[in-house]
Design an enzyme around this catalytic site. Structure first.
Site, mmCIF file in Angstrom:
data_model
loop_
_atom_site.group_PDB
_atom_site.id
_atom_site.type_symbol
_atom_site.label_atom_id
_atom_site.label_comp_id
_atom_site.label_asym_id
_atom_site.label_seq_id
_atom_site.Cartn_x
_atom_site.Cartn_y
_atom_site.Cartn_z
ATOM 1 N N ARG A 118 17.939 -46.848 -68.300
ATOM 2 C CA ARG A 118 17.420 -46.916 -66.927
ATOM 3 C C ARG A 118 17.455 -45.488 -66.365
ATOM 4 O O ARG A 118 18.057 -45.220 -65.319
ATOM 5 C CB ARG A 118 18.224 -47.890 -66.048
ATOM 6 C CG ARG A 118 19.717 -47.712 -66.053
ATOM 7 C CD ARG A 118 20.426 -48.534 -64.965
ATOM 8 N NE ARG A 118 21.874 -48.478 -65.136
ATOM 9 C CZ ARG A 118 22.573 -49.278 -65.915
ATOM 10 N NH1 ARG A 118 21.969 -50.226 -66.609
ATOM 11 N NH2 ARG A 118 23.896 -49.138 -66.014
ATOM 12 N N SER A 131 7.010 -48.144 -66.533
ATOM 13 C CA SER A 131 8.459 -47.998 -66.662
ATOM 14 C C SER A 131 9.155 -49.012 -65.758
ATOM 15 O O SER A 131 8.781 -49.160 -64.594
ATOM 16 C CB SER A 131 8.892 -46.587 -66.264
ATOM 17 O OG SER A 131 10.284 -46.582 -66.046
ATOM 18 N N ASN A 189 5.463 -49.923 -73.427
ATOM 19 C CA ASN A 189 6.702 -49.338 -72.903
ATOM 20 C C ASN A 189 7.874 -50.268 -73.263
ATOM 21 O O ASN A 189 7.712 -51.199 -74.035
ATOM 22 C CB ASN A 189 6.568 -49.181 -71.383
ATOM 23 C CG ASN A 189 7.294 -47.942 -70.872
ATOM 24 O OD1 ASN A 189 8.454 -47.716 -71.250
ATOM 25 N ND2 ASN A 189 6.653 -47.154 -70.042
ATOM 26 N N ASN A 205 2.323 -37.211 -70.095
ATOM 27 C CA ASN A 205 2.556 -38.528 -69.503
ATOM 28 C C ASN A 205 2.987 -38.309 -68.047
ATOM 29 O O ASN A 205 3.951 -37.594 -67.780
ATOM 30 C CB ASN A 205 3.632 -39.233 -70.339
ATOM 31 C CG ASN A 205 3.967 -40.625 -69.851
ATOM 32 O OD1 ASN A 205 4.200 -40.824 -68.671
ATOM 33 N ND2 ASN A 205 4.018 -41.580 -70.770
ATOM 34 N N ASN A 242 12.084 -48.726 -64.594
ATOM 35 C CA ASN A 242 13.244 -48.098 -63.950
ATOM 36 C C ASN A 242 12.944 -47.342 -62.660
ATOM 37 O O ASN A 242 13.824 -46.714 -62.094
ATOM 38 C CB ASN A 242 13.930 -47.154 -64.947
ATOM 39 C CG ASN A 242 14.366 -47.907 -66.190
ATOM 40 O OD1 ASN A 242 14.957 -48.970 -66.088
ATOM 41 N ND2 ASN A 242 14.041 -47.375 -67.357
HETATM 42 C C1 LIG Z 1 15.763 -43.127 -73.218
HETATM 43 C C2 LIG Z 1 14.307 -43.473 -73.106
HETATM 44 C C3 LIG Z 1 13.533 -42.847 -72.131
HETATM 45 C C4 LIG Z 1 12.175 -43.151 -72.012
HETATM 46 N N1 LIG Z 1 11.430 -42.518 -71.070
HETATM 47 C C5 LIG Z 1 10.099 -42.784 -70.982
HETATM 48 C C6 LIG Z 1 9.290 -42.100 -70.042
HETATM 49 O O1 LIG Z 1 9.762 -41.225 -69.302
HETATM 50 N N2 LIG Z 1 7.976 -42.424 -69.981
HETATM 51 C C7 LIG Z 1 7.401 -43.363 -70.798
HETATM 52 O O2 LIG Z 1 6.197 -43.603 -70.712
HETATM 53 N N3 LIG Z 1 8.152 -44.029 -71.703
HETATM 54 C C8 LIG Z 1 9.468 -43.750 -71.812
HETATM 55 N N4 LIG Z 1 10.233 -44.416 -72.737
HETATM 56 C C9 LIG Z 1 9.590 -45.487 -73.555
HETATM 57 C C10 LIG Z 1 9.154 -44.978 -74.922
HETATM 58 O O3 LIG Z 1 8.174 -43.988 -74.822
HETATM 59 C C11 LIG Z 1 8.599 -46.150 -75.762
HETATM 60 O O4 LIG Z 1 7.436 -46.637 -75.156
HETATM 61 C C12 LIG Z 1 9.600 -47.300 -75.900
HETATM 62 O O5 LIG Z 1 10.912 -46.803 -76.066
HETATM 63 C C13 LIG Z 1 9.274 -48.212 -77.084
HETATM 64 O O6 LIG Z 1 9.300 -47.503 -78.305
HETATM 65 P P1 LIG Z 1 10.562 -47.505 -79.305
HETATM 66 O O7 LIG Z 1 10.943 -48.921 -79.532
HETATM 67 O O8 LIG Z 1 10.080 -46.769 -80.530
HETATM 68 O O9 LIG Z 1 11.640 -46.747 -78.620
HETATM 69 C C14 LIG Z 1 11.589 -44.122 -72.880
HETATM 70 C C15 LIG Z 1 12.372 -44.744 -73.858
HETATM 71 C C16 LIG Z 1 13.715 -44.427 -73.968
HETATM 72 C C17 LIG Z 1 14.533 -45.125 -75.037
#
Ligand SMILES: Cc1cc2nc3c(=O)[nH]c(=O)nc-3n(C[C@H](O)[C@H](O)[C@H](O)COP(=O)(O)O)c2cc1C
Length: 342
Positions: A117, A180, A247, A144, A182
Protein backbone atom coordinates in the site's frame (compact mmCIF):
# COMPACT_ATOMS: atom_id res chain seq x y z
CA UNK A 1 22.59 -18.90 -6.70
CA UNK A 2 20.07 -16.02 -6.03
CA UNK A 3 17.35 -18.32 -4.67
CA UNK A 4 19.76 -20.51 -2.73
CA UNK A 5 22.08 -17.94 -1.20
CA UNK A 6 21.06 -14.34 -1.67
CA UNK A 7 17.27 -14.46 -1.34
CA UNK A 8 17.22 -16.18 2.07
CA UNK A 9 19.45 -13.40 3.42
CA UNK A 10 17.57 -10.54 1.73
CA UNK A 11 14.21 -11.94 2.91
CA UNK A 12 15.39 -11.71 6.54
CA UNK A 13 15.07 -7.93 6.40
CA UNK A 14 12.25 -5.43 6.00
CA UNK A 15 11.12 -5.52 2.32
CA UNK A 16 11.24 -1.77 1.76
CA UNK A 17 14.66 -1.40 3.42
CA UNK A 18 16.01 -4.20 1.24
CA UNK A 19 14.53 -2.50 -1.82
CA UNK A 20 16.47 0.70 -1.04
CA UNK A 21 19.62 -1.21 -0.10
CA UNK A 22 19.58 -3.18 -3.38
CA UNK A 23 18.96 0.01 -5.36
CA UNK A 24 21.94 1.77 -3.68
CA UNK A 25 24.13 -1.28 -4.21
CA UNK A 26 23.22 -1.53 -7.90
CA UNK A 27 23.75 2.22 -8.34
CA UNK A 28 27.24 2.05 -6.84
CA UNK A 29 28.07 -1.13 -8.72
CA UNK A 30 26.76 0.40 -11.95
CA UNK A 31 29.12 3.37 -11.59
CA UNK A 32 32.17 1.07 -11.79
CA UNK A 33 33.58 1.10 -15.35
CA UNK A 34 32.27 -1.82 -17.44
CA UNK A 35 29.94 -2.98 -14.63
CA UNK A 36 26.85 -2.76 -16.87
CA UNK A 37 28.76 -4.71 -19.54
CA UNK A 38 29.39 -7.45 -16.98
CA UNK A 39 25.70 -7.49 -16.00
CA UNK A 40 24.76 -7.66 -19.68
CA UNK A 41 27.13 -10.53 -20.31
CA UNK A 42 25.61 -12.43 -17.38
CA UNK A 43 21.94 -11.61 -17.69
CA UNK A 44 21.05 -10.36 -21.18
CA UNK A 45 19.84 -12.65 -23.89
CA UNK A 46 19.39 -11.45 -27.44
CA UNK A 47 17.82 -13.25 -30.37
CA UNK A 48 16.04 -11.95 -33.47
CA UNK A 49 13.06 -14.21 -32.65
CA UNK A 50 12.48 -12.23 -29.45
CA UNK A 51 12.09 -8.91 -31.21
CA UNK A 52 8.60 -7.40 -31.28
CA UNK A 53 7.00 -4.35 -32.83
CA UNK A 54 4.00 -2.88 -31.09
CA UNK A 55 2.26 0.51 -31.46
CA UNK A 56 5.13 1.59 -33.73
CA UNK A 57 7.90 0.80 -31.20
CA UNK A 58 10.55 -1.89 -31.67
CA UNK A 59 11.25 -3.97 -28.53
CA UNK A 60 14.38 -6.16 -28.42
CA UNK A 61 12.44 -8.67 -26.32
CA UNK A 62 8.88 -8.87 -24.92
CA UNK A 63 9.82 -9.00 -21.22
CA UNK A 64 9.40 -5.71 -19.38
CA UNK A 65 9.82 -4.48 -15.83
CA UNK A 66 6.42 -3.44 -14.45
CA UNK A 67 5.73 -0.03 -12.94
CA UNK A 68 6.47 0.60 -9.28
CA UNK A 69 9.94 -0.90 -8.92
CA UNK A 70 11.91 1.97 -10.44
CA UNK A 71 9.35 4.68 -9.80
CA UNK A 72 11.85 7.55 -9.96
CA UNK A 73 13.95 6.36 -12.94
CA UNK A 74 17.00 5.81 -10.73
CA UNK A 75 18.27 2.58 -12.24
CA UNK A 76 17.37 2.59 -15.94
CA UNK A 77 20.87 1.72 -17.19
CA UNK A 78 21.44 -1.03 -14.63
CA UNK A 79 18.00 -2.62 -15.13
CA UNK A 80 18.41 -2.46 -18.91
CA UNK A 81 21.61 -4.48 -18.56
CA UNK A 82 19.84 -7.32 -16.76
CA UNK A 83 17.84 -8.31 -19.77
CA UNK A 84 14.59 -6.32 -19.74
CA UNK A 85 13.26 -5.37 -23.16
CA UNK A 86 11.53 -2.32 -21.66
CA UNK A 87 11.22 -0.56 -18.33
CA UNK A 88 8.18 1.27 -17.02
CA UNK A 89 8.95 4.09 -14.61
CA UNK A 90 6.40 5.60 -12.20
CA UNK A 91 3.76 5.93 -11.17
CA UNK A 92 4.89 9.56 -11.22
CA UNK A 93 2.82 12.45 -9.93
CA UNK A 94 3.29 16.21 -10.53
CA UNK A 95 4.48 16.95 -6.99
CA UNK A 96 6.72 14.70 -4.88
CA UNK A 97 4.78 12.77 -2.25
CA UNK A 98 5.76 10.52 0.64
CA UNK A 99 3.10 7.86 0.17
CA UNK A 100 1.40 5.97 2.99
CA UNK A 101 2.84 5.34 6.45
CA UNK A 102 5.33 2.48 6.87
CA UNK A 103 5.28 -0.48 7.02
CA UNK A 104 3.52 -0.63 3.65
CA UNK A 105 5.19 -3.52 1.80
CA UNK A 106 4.84 -7.13 2.95
CA UNK A 107 6.14 -10.49 1.69
CA UNK A 108 4.02 -13.63 1.79
CA UNK A 109 6.51 -16.34 0.83
CA UNK A 110 4.06 -19.24 1.25
CA UNK A 111 1.96 -17.68 -1.48
CA UNK A 112 4.87 -16.29 -3.51
CA UNK A 113 3.15 -12.94 -3.17
CA UNK A 114 3.48 -9.37 -1.97
CA UNK A 115 0.99 -6.94 -0.50
CA UNK A 116 1.72 -3.24 -0.88
CA UNK A 117 0.00 0.00 0.00
CA UNK A 118 2.83 2.30 -1.05
CA UNK A 119 0.42 5.06 -2.19
CA UNK A 120 2.42 6.52 -5.10
CA UNK A 121 5.48 7.47 -3.08
CA UNK A 122 7.69 9.24 -5.61
CA UNK A 123 10.04 12.19 -5.93
CA UNK A 124 7.80 13.93 -8.46
CA UNK A 125 7.93 13.96 -12.24
CA UNK A 126 10.63 16.65 -12.51
CA UNK A 127 13.15 14.60 -10.50
CA UNK A 128 12.56 11.67 -12.88
CA UNK A 129 12.99 13.96 -15.89
CA UNK A 130 16.41 15.09 -14.57
CA UNK A 131 17.52 11.45 -14.33
CA UNK A 132 16.09 10.48 -17.72
CA UNK A 133 18.14 13.27 -19.32
CA UNK A 134 21.30 11.59 -18.04
CA UNK A 135 20.61 7.97 -18.93
CA UNK A 136 22.93 6.14 -21.33
CA UNK A 137 20.93 3.05 -22.24
CA UNK A 138 18.63 3.13 -25.25
CA UNK A 139 16.16 0.69 -23.66
CA UNK A 140 12.48 1.46 -24.29
CA UNK A 141 11.07 3.41 -21.33
CA UNK A 142 7.39 3.81 -20.51
CA UNK A 143 6.15 6.68 -18.35
CA UNK A 144 3.41 5.59 -15.97
CA UNK A 145 1.51 8.66 -14.75
CA UNK A 146 -0.97 9.36 -11.97
CA UNK A 147 -2.36 12.07 -9.77
CA UNK A 148 -1.26 13.42 -6.41
CA UNK A 149 -3.24 12.25 -3.39
CA UNK A 150 -4.31 15.82 -2.58
CA UNK A 151 -5.69 16.41 -6.08
CA UNK A 152 -9.45 15.96 -6.21
CA UNK A 153 -10.75 13.57 -8.88
CA UNK A 154 -12.45 16.42 -10.78
CA UNK A 155 -9.01 18.04 -11.20
CA UNK A 156 -7.18 14.76 -11.97
CA UNK A 157 -6.92 15.53 -15.69
CA UNK A 158 -4.60 18.46 -14.86
CA UNK A 159 -2.17 16.17 -13.01
CA UNK A 160 -2.05 13.61 -15.84
CA UNK A 161 -1.61 16.41 -18.40
CA UNK A 162 1.26 17.97 -16.47
CA UNK A 163 3.09 14.64 -16.13
CA UNK A 164 2.50 13.93 -19.83
CA UNK A 165 3.98 17.26 -20.92
CA UNK A 166 7.01 17.01 -18.63
CA UNK A 167 7.84 13.42 -19.63
CA UNK A 168 6.98 13.71 -23.32
CA UNK A 169 10.54 14.27 -24.64
CA UNK A 170 12.06 11.51 -22.50
CA UNK A 171 9.85 8.41 -22.66
CA UNK A 172 8.71 6.17 -25.52
CA UNK A 173 5.16 5.48 -24.41
CA UNK A 174 2.73 6.57 -21.68
CA UNK A 175 0.56 4.66 -19.26
CA UNK A 176 -2.45 6.26 -17.62
CA UNK A 177 -2.74 4.57 -14.25
CA UNK A 178 -6.20 4.67 -12.70
CA UNK A 179 -6.00 1.23 -11.16
CA UNK A 180 -3.85 1.46 -8.04
CA UNK A 181 -5.88 0.49 -4.97
CA UNK A 182 -3.71 2.62 -2.66
CA UNK A 183 -4.73 6.17 -3.58
CA UNK A 184 -8.17 6.91 -2.15
CA UNK A 185 -10.75 7.35 -4.94
CA UNK A 186 -8.30 6.68 -7.79
CA UNK A 187 -10.12 3.60 -9.06
CA UNK A 188 -13.28 5.74 -9.41
CA UNK A 189 -11.53 7.22 -12.45
CA UNK A 190 -12.07 3.84 -14.13
CA UNK A 191 -15.80 4.64 -14.32
CA UNK A 192 -17.21 5.34 -17.78
CA UNK A 193 -17.49 9.15 -17.90
CA UNK A 194 -14.33 10.22 -16.02
CA UNK A 195 -12.27 7.60 -17.84
CA UNK A 196 -13.48 8.60 -21.28
CA UNK A 197 -12.79 12.24 -20.50
CA UNK A 198 -9.29 11.46 -19.17
CA UNK A 199 -8.27 9.21 -22.06
CA UNK A 200 -9.62 11.65 -24.67
CA UNK A 201 -7.66 14.43 -23.02
CA UNK A 202 -4.30 12.61 -22.82
CA UNK A 203 -4.68 11.23 -26.36
CA UNK A 204 -5.42 14.73 -27.60
CA UNK A 205 -2.26 16.07 -25.94
CA UNK A 206 -0.28 13.38 -27.71
CA UNK A 207 -1.97 14.03 -31.07
CA UNK A 208 -1.06 17.70 -30.83
CA UNK A 209 2.63 16.76 -30.90
CA UNK A 210 4.62 16.62 -34.13
CA UNK A 211 5.39 13.00 -33.23
CA UNK A 212 2.54 11.57 -31.12
CA UNK A 213 3.55 8.86 -28.64
CA UNK A 214 1.47 5.80 -27.71
CA UNK A 215 -0.88 6.21 -24.76
CA UNK A 216 -1.92 3.07 -22.86
CA UNK A 217 -4.35 2.43 -20.03
CA UNK A 218 -3.49 0.23 -17.04
CA UNK A 219 -6.49 -1.50 -15.50
CA UNK A 220 -7.34 -3.35 -12.29
CA UNK A 221 -8.11 -7.06 -12.12
CA UNK A 222 -11.14 -6.42 -9.89
CA UNK A 223 -13.54 -5.03 -12.50
CA UNK A 224 -16.96 -6.52 -13.20
CA UNK A 225 -17.69 -7.72 -16.72
CA UNK A 226 -19.86 -4.70 -17.41
CA UNK A 227 -17.07 -2.36 -16.22
CA UNK A 228 -14.66 -4.22 -18.49
CA UNK A 229 -17.07 -3.83 -21.40
CA UNK A 230 -17.26 -0.08 -20.73
CA UNK A 231 -13.45 0.08 -20.70
CA UNK A 232 -13.22 -1.82 -23.99
CA UNK A 233 -15.63 0.66 -25.57
CA UNK A 234 -13.55 3.56 -24.23
CA UNK A 235 -10.26 2.06 -25.45
CA UNK A 236 -11.69 1.84 -28.95
CA UNK A 237 -13.64 5.09 -29.09
CA UNK A 238 -10.75 7.18 -27.71
CA UNK A 239 -8.23 5.36 -29.93
CA UNK A 240 -6.15 4.51 -26.88
CA UNK A 241 -3.07 2.69 -28.23
CA UNK A 242 -3.04 -0.29 -25.87
CA UNK A 243 -3.98 -1.72 -22.50
CA UNK A 244 -1.94 -3.07 -19.59
CA UNK A 245 -3.70 -5.81 -17.64
CA UNK A 246 -3.44 -5.90 -14.71
CA UNK A 247 -2.52 -3.97 -11.59
CA UNK A 248 -2.63 -5.58 -8.12
CA UNK A 249 -5.86 -7.02 -6.69
CA UNK A 250 -7.74 -6.10 -3.52
CA UNK A 251 -8.99 -9.70 -3.28
CA UNK A 252 -7.53 -12.08 -0.67
CA UNK A 253 -9.08 -15.26 -2.10
CA UNK A 254 -7.27 -18.59 -2.13
CA UNK A 255 -4.25 -17.65 0.00
CA UNK A 256 -2.21 -20.16 1.99
CA UNK A 257 -0.84 -17.54 4.39
CA UNK A 258 -2.81 -17.75 7.69
CA UNK A 259 -5.86 -15.49 7.86
CA UNK A 260 -4.53 -13.77 11.03
CA UNK A 261 -1.31 -12.81 9.23
CA UNK A 262 -3.28 -11.43 6.30
CA UNK A 263 -5.59 -9.50 8.63
CA UNK A 264 -2.55 -8.07 10.44
CA UNK A 265 -1.05 -6.87 7.15
CA UNK A 266 -4.25 -4.96 6.37
CA UNK A 267 -5.18 -3.08 3.19
CA UNK A 268 -3.19 -3.06 -0.01
CA UNK A 269 -2.78 -4.56 -3.44
CA UNK A 270 -1.89 -8.23 -3.72
CA UNK A 271 0.60 -9.25 -6.42
CA UNK A 272 2.42 -12.42 -7.43
CA UNK A 273 1.21 -15.99 -7.85
CA UNK A 274 -2.34 -15.59 -6.40
CA UNK A 275 -3.01 -12.86 -9.00
CA UNK A 276 -1.99 -14.96 -12.01
CA UNK A 277 -5.32 -16.61 -12.84
CA UNK A 278 -7.38 -13.47 -12.44
CA UNK A 279 -5.08 -11.38 -14.60
CA UNK A 280 -4.90 -14.08 -17.30
CA UNK A 281 -8.72 -14.21 -17.39
CA UNK A 282 -8.86 -10.44 -17.91
CA UNK A 283 -6.29 -10.69 -20.72
CA UNK A 284 -8.24 -13.50 -22.45
CA UNK A 285 -11.46 -11.50 -22.23
CA UNK A 286 -9.80 -8.36 -23.58
CA UNK A 287 -8.26 -10.32 -26.47
CA UNK A 288 -11.57 -11.93 -27.36
CA UNK A 289 -13.34 -8.55 -27.47
CA UNK A 290 -10.58 -6.34 -28.89
CA UNK A 291 -9.55 -8.57 -31.80
CA UNK A 292 -6.16 -10.01 -32.62
CA UNK A 293 -4.35 -6.76 -33.46
CA UNK A 294 -5.09 -4.62 -30.41
CA UNK A 295 -1.91 -4.17 -28.27
CA UNK A 296 -2.14 -5.86 -24.86
CA UNK A 297 0.61 -5.97 -22.23
CA UNK A 298 0.06 -8.81 -19.76
CA UNK A 299 1.17 -8.51 -16.14
CA UNK A 300 0.19 -10.20 -12.90
CA UNK A 301 1.62 -13.26 -11.22
CA UNK A 302 4.29 -14.26 -13.71
CA UNK A 303 6.52 -16.28 -11.38
CA UNK A 304 8.09 -18.65 -13.93
CA UNK A 305 8.86 -18.80 -17.67
CA UNK A 306 5.80 -21.08 -18.07
CA UNK A 307 3.58 -18.38 -16.55
CA UNK A 308 4.92 -15.95 -19.16
CA UNK A 309 4.02 -18.38 -21.95
CA UNK A 310 0.52 -18.69 -20.48
CA UNK A 311 0.03 -14.92 -20.58
CA UNK A 312 1.15 -14.81 -24.20
CA UNK A 313 -1.17 -17.70 -25.10
CA UNK A 314 -4.03 -15.80 -23.42
CA UNK A 315 -3.38 -12.91 -25.77
CA UNK A 316 -0.59 -10.71 -24.39
CA UNK A 317 1.79 -9.22 -26.97
CA UNK A 318 4.32 -8.21 -24.33
CA UNK A 319 4.58 -9.10 -20.65
CA UNK A 320 5.82 -7.37 -17.50
CA UNK A 321 7.05 -8.69 -14.18
CA UNK A 322 7.46 -7.27 -10.69
CA UNK A 323 6.87 -9.81 -7.89
CA UNK A 324 8.42 -12.64 -9.93
CA UNK A 325 11.59 -10.59 -10.25
CA UNK A 326 11.76 -10.16 -6.45
CA UNK A 327 11.30 -13.91 -5.89
CA UNK A 328 13.37 -15.22 -8.83
CA UNK A 329 16.18 -12.65 -9.01
CA UNK A 330 18.28 -11.01 -11.70
CA UNK A 331 18.28 -13.91 -14.18
CA UNK A 332 14.48 -13.93 -14.44
CA UNK A 333 14.11 -11.93 -17.68
CA UNK A 334 16.80 -14.05 -19.34
CA UNK A 335 15.15 -17.33 -18.31
CA UNK A 336 11.80 -16.13 -19.71
CA UNK A 337 13.47 -15.06 -22.98
CA UNK A 338 15.13 -18.47 -23.33
CA UNK A 339 11.81 -20.23 -22.75
CA UNK A 340 10.10 -18.07 -25.37
CA UNK A 341 12.70 -19.10 -27.95
CA UNK A 342 12.07 -22.78 -27.15
C1 LIG B 1 5.58 -2.67 -4.29
C2 LIG B 1 4.79 -2.47 -5.54
C3 LIG B 1 4.59 -1.17 -6.02
C4 LIG B 1 3.85 -0.97 -7.19
N1 LIG B 1 3.69 0.30 -7.66
C5 LIG B 1 3.01 0.50 -8.82
C6 LIG B 1 2.86 1.80 -9.36
O1 LIG B 1 3.38 2.78 -8.80
N2 LIG B 1 2.16 1.94 -10.50
C7 LIG B 1 1.59 0.88 -11.17
O2 LIG B 1 0.97 1.07 -12.21
N3 LIG B 1 1.72 -0.37 -10.67
C8 LIG B 1 2.41 -0.58 -9.54
N4 LIG B 1 2.55 -1.85 -9.04
C9 LIG B 1 1.86 -2.97 -9.75
C10 LIG B 1 2.79 -3.71 -10.70
O3 LIG B 1 3.24 -2.88 -11.73
C11 LIG B 1 2.05 -4.92 -11.32
O4 LIG B 1 1.00 -4.45 -12.11
C12 LIG B 1 1.49 -5.87 -10.25
O5 LIG B 1 2.39 -6.00 -9.18
C13 LIG B 1 1.21 -7.26 -10.82
O6 LIG B 1 2.38 -7.86 -11.33
P1 LIG B 1 3.25 -8.93 -10.50
O7 LIG B 1 2.32 -9.97 -10.00
O8 LIG B 1 4.29 -9.42 -11.48
O9 LIG B 1 3.89 -8.18 -9.39
C14 LIG B 1 3.29 -2.08 -7.88
C15 LIG B 1 3.49 -3.38 -7.39
C16 LIG B 1 4.23 -3.57 -6.24
C17 LIG B 1 4.42 -4.99 -5.73
Amino acid sequence: MYKLLLRPILFLFDPEKIHHFTFSFLKIFGSIPFATNILSALYSFEHPKLERELFGIKFKNPVGLAAGLDKDAKLIDELASIGFGFIEIGTLTPKPQAGNDKPRLFRMPEDQALINRMGFNNEGVLAAVDRLKKRNSKVIVGGNIGKNKITANDKAVDDYSYCFEMLYPYVDYFVVNVSSPNTPGLRELQEREPLKNLMLHVKQLSNLKYKPKPVLLKIAPDLTQSQLDDIIEILLSTKTDGVIATNTTISRDGLITPTETIAKIGNGGLSGKPLAKKSTEVISYLRSKLGKNYPIIGVGGIMSPDDAVEKIKAGADLIQVYTGFIYEGPAFAKSICKKLID
